[in-house]
Design a protein around this motif. Structure first.
Motif, short mmCIF file in Angstrom:
data_model
loop_
_atom_site.label_atom_id
_atom_site.label_comp_id
_atom_site.label_asym_id
_atom_site.label_seq_id
_atom_site.Cartn_x
_atom_site.Cartn_y
_atom_site.Cartn_z
N LEU A 63 30.70 18.49 29.53
CA LEU A 63 30.10 18.75 30.84
C LEU A 63 28.59 18.94 30.75
O LEU A 63 27.89 18.92 31.75
CB LEU A 63 30.72 20.00 31.47
N ILE B 292 27.03 20.94 40.95
CA ILE B 292 27.00 21.18 42.40
C ILE B 292 28.26 21.92 42.87
O ILE B 292 28.18 22.88 43.63
CB ILE B 292 26.83 19.84 43.14
N LYS B 293 29.40 21.48 42.37
CA LYS B 293 30.65 22.12 42.82
C LYS B 293 30.65 23.60 42.44
O LYS B 293 31.00 24.46 43.26
CB LYS B 293 31.86 21.42 42.18
N ASN B 294 30.26 23.91 41.22
CA ASN B 294 30.31 25.31 40.77
C ASN B 294 29.34 26.18 41.55
O ASN B 294 29.65 27.32 41.89
CB ASN B 294 29.99 25.40 39.27
N HIS C 209 33.75 35.03 31.24
CA HIS C 209 33.18 34.00 30.38
C HIS C 209 33.69 32.61 30.73
O HIS C 209 32.97 31.62 30.59
CB HIS C 209 33.47 34.33 28.91
N TYR D 257 28.29 25.72 44.62
CA TYR D 257 28.84 25.91 45.95
C TYR D 257 29.98 26.95 45.90
O TYR D 257 30.03 27.89 46.71
CB TYR D 257 29.36 24.56 46.48
N ARG E 17 26.15 22.11 50.75
CA ARG E 17 26.90 21.01 50.16
C ARG E 17 26.94 19.89 51.19
O ARG E 17 27.31 20.13 52.35
CB ARG E 17 28.30 21.56 49.86
N PHE F 72 45.13 20.12 39.09
CA PHE F 72 45.35 21.23 40.03
C PHE F 72 44.08 21.60 40.80
O PHE F 72 44.07 22.60 41.50
CB PHE F 72 45.87 22.46 39.27
N ARG F 73 43.02 20.84 40.63
CA ARG F 73 41.73 21.26 41.24
C ARG F 73 41.66 21.02 42.74
O ARG F 73 42.40 20.23 43.29
CB ARG F 73 40.58 20.51 40.55
N ASN F 74 40.71 21.72 43.34
CA ASN F 74 40.39 21.58 44.76
C ASN F 74 41.56 21.91 45.67
O ASN F 74 41.68 21.36 46.77
CB ASN F 74 39.84 20.16 45.06
N SER F 75 42.40 22.79 45.22
CA SER F 75 43.50 23.28 46.06
C SER F 75 43.48 24.79 46.16
O SER F 75 44.49 25.41 46.49
CB SER F 75 44.84 22.83 45.48
N GLY F 76 42.35 25.39 45.77
CA GLY F 76 42.23 26.83 45.93
C GLY F 76 42.64 27.66 44.72
O GLY F 76 42.62 28.89 44.78
N ARG G 136 31.39 30.14 48.49
CA ARG G 136 32.80 30.49 48.73
C ARG G 136 33.15 31.90 48.26
O ARG G 136 34.01 32.54 48.81
CB ARG G 136 33.71 29.47 48.04
N ALA H 105 38.85 28.08 34.14
CA ALA H 105 39.23 26.68 33.94
C ALA H 105 40.47 26.35 34.76
O ALA H 105 41.44 27.12 34.77
CB ALA H 105 39.52 26.41 32.46
N VAL H 106 40.42 25.23 35.45
CA VAL H 106 41.58 24.72 36.17
C VAL H 106 41.84 23.30 35.69
O VAL H 106 40.91 22.48 35.63
CB VAL H 106 41.34 24.77 37.70
N ARG I 205 39.76 29.75 43.21
CA ARG I 205 39.50 30.90 44.08
C ARG I 205 40.57 31.98 43.89
O ARG I 205 40.25 33.17 43.81
CB ARG I 205 39.47 30.41 45.53
C1 LIG Z 1 35.19 25.22 38.67
C2 LIG Z 1 36.70 25.15 38.75
C3 LIG Z 1 37.33 26.29 37.95
C4 LIG Z 1 37.13 25.31 40.24
O1 LIG Z 1 38.55 25.30 40.33
P1 LIG Z 1 39.29 24.72 41.64
O2 LIG Z 1 40.71 25.12 41.55
O3 LIG Z 1 38.98 23.29 41.82
O4 LIG Z 1 38.54 25.59 42.78
P2 LIG Z 1 38.91 25.77 44.32
O5 LIG Z 1 39.86 24.69 44.74
O6 LIG Z 1 39.33 27.17 44.55
O7 LIG Z 1 37.49 25.61 45.00
C5 LIG Z 1 36.66 24.51 44.73
C6 LIG Z 1 35.73 24.27 45.91
O8 LIG Z 1 34.73 23.32 45.53
C7 LIG Z 1 34.72 22.28 46.47
N1 LIG Z 1 34.28 21.05 45.83
C8 LIG Z 1 35.01 20.14 45.15
N2 LIG Z 1 34.22 19.14 44.70
C9 LIG Z 1 32.97 19.44 45.10
C10 LIG Z 1 31.71 18.81 44.94
N3 LIG Z 1 31.59 17.67 44.26
N4 LIG Z 1 30.62 19.41 45.47
C11 LIG Z 1 30.71 20.57 46.12
N5 LIG Z 1 31.89 21.23 46.31
C12 LIG Z 1 32.99 20.66 45.80
C13 LIG Z 1 36.15 22.21 46.97
O9 LIG Z 1 36.22 21.53 48.20
C14 LIG Z 1 36.46 23.68 47.10
O10 LIG Z 1 35.84 24.23 48.22
P3 LIG Z 1 36.68 24.51 49.58
O11 LIG Z 1 37.69 25.55 49.22
O12 LIG Z 1 35.63 24.98 50.54
O13 LIG Z 1 37.30 23.20 49.95
C15 LIG Z 1 37.25 23.78 38.23
O14 LIG Z 1 36.60 22.74 38.92
C16 LIG Z 1 37.04 23.59 36.72
O15 LIG Z 1 37.89 23.98 35.92
N6 LIG Z 1 35.90 22.97 36.34
C17 LIG Z 1 35.58 22.72 34.92
C18 LIG Z 1 35.23 24.00 34.17
C19 LIG Z 1 34.13 24.79 34.84
O16 LIG Z 1 33.10 24.25 35.22
N7 LIG Z 1 34.36 26.11 34.98
C20 LIG Z 1 33.46 27.02 35.66
C21 LIG Z 1 32.36 27.46 34.80
S1 LIG Z 1 32.84 28.55 33.51
#
Ligand SMILES: CC(C)(COP(=O)(O)OP(=O)(O)OC[C@H]1O[C@@H](n2cnc3c(N)ncnc32)[C@H](O)[C@@H]1OP(=O)(O)O)[C@@H](O)C(=O)NCCC(=O)NCCS
Length: 254
Positions: free
Chosen positions: A154, A125-127, A83, A129, A235, A91-95, A134, A86-87, A98
């Motif tokens: 959001l 877009i990020k989600n 469900h 991708y 992307r 701490f985002r975009n550091s894996g 990934r 959340a990061v 994943r």
């Molecule tokens: C979605 C979420 C959990 C991802 O966490 P994270 O720790 O940043 O994820 P990761 O670092 O493992 O991976 C993110 C990927 O997105 C990529 N990314 C970042 N910004 C991006 C963008 N604007 N467009 C496309 N890809 C993007 C990153 O480069 C990374 O990919 P890579 O490993 O190929 O470099 C976090 O952004 C978050 O908490 N978002 C708000 C809540 C949310 O939307 N939750 C998910 C739905 S329930």
């Protein structure tokens, strides 16, 4: 963000109310929900006690991220519905996102569970991708306005349209994606575009956000009805993205 990569994070299953309270605090910061939309600590507890999952990533006493999943049963087969993921923004975009998904997968496979599902906003877009490219999830179900009106920051004021991500945990597609880092290429039959401006439009209440949502809903629903699925995501450097559609055959779990 390189300093984040070097941070020591401990991932573990959460069991205590204080830990769930920390998840709720993070949830509040990440989504900006009203109290009425917040998933409360006691639901985290129930998920943990009833075959779901609550994993948290900690830097010392500080919660950096969590994943919350409930157990589901469809036609007698157990699966997980994830469900929330959340990061913390720091701490985002550091894996870490994943890593949390991989921890969920590992736990599910240990318990003989082969499918995890979750839903995501197709305008993020990020989600998209992250999920399709990934992790190797696929999407072939579109749910219009799943939750009705949401107080999530959001969401903007848009209907809560969602795509269902299906993550077939043992499938060759997912195994290959995780081994090579990106979902395998395939014959793309169509693309559904999402411009980089969408985040700004959503936040500003710009009518173009709703127009794009409606247009993409129509395209995706038509494609899915014709037997296609979203199997990849492009992307681009300008911040835009596109769903890559292709034909799917048979059962993805095989
Ligand atoms: C979605 C979420 C959990 C991802 O966490 P994270 O720790 O940043 O994820 P990761 O670092 O493992 O991976 C993110 C990927 O997105 C990529 N990314 C970042 N910004 C991006 C963008 N604007 N467009 C496309 N890809 C993007 C990153 O480069 C990374 O990919 P890579 O490993 O190929 O470099 C976090 O952004 C978050 O908490 N978002 C708000 C809540 C949310 O939307 N939750 C998910 C739905 S329930």
């Amino acid at each position: 963000m390189s300093s984040t990569i070097e941070r020591e994070l401990e991932l573990r299953a959460l069991t205590r109310m204080e830990e769930f309270d920390a998840c709720v605090e993070l949830q509040r910061r990440v989504w900006g929900f009203d109290d009425a939309d917040l998933v409360p600590s006691r639901m985290f507890l129930i998920a943990a006690k009833t075959g779901g999952q609550v994993f948290g990533a900690w830097e010392g006493e500080r919660l950096a991220g969590y994943a919350l999943a409930f157990v589901g049963d469809r036609h007698g087969r157990i699966y997980l519905h994830s469900h929330m993921l959340a990061v913390d923004a720091a701490f985002r975009n550091s894996g870490l996102g994943r890593r949390l998904k991989l921890r969920q997968r590992e736990d599910a496979l240990e318990r003989g569970i082969e499918l995890m599902e979750w839903t995501f906003d197709p305008l993020e877009i990020k989600n998209a991708y992250f999920n399709l490219r990934r992790l190797g999830a696929i999407a072939r179900i579109y749910v219009a306005n799943q939750y009705g009106q949401s107080s999530s920051r959001l969401q903007g004021a848009l209907p809560t349209d969602r795509l269902v991500a299906e993550w077939w945990l043992r499938s060759p597609r997912v195994v290959q994606t995780l081994a090579q880092g990106l979902a395998p290429d395939f014959a793309v039959t169509a693309k559904v575009e999402v411009p980089a401006e969408i985040a700004r439009w959503k936040q500003a209440g710009d009518p173009r956000a709703g127009q794009l949502q409606a247009a993409n809903r129509h395209r995706l629903e038509q494609a899915f009805a014709a037997g296609q699925a979203a199997l990849g995501y492009e992307r681009r450097l300008d911040g835009s993205g596109a769903f890559l559609l292709g034909h799917w055959e048979g059962n993805w779990g095989q």
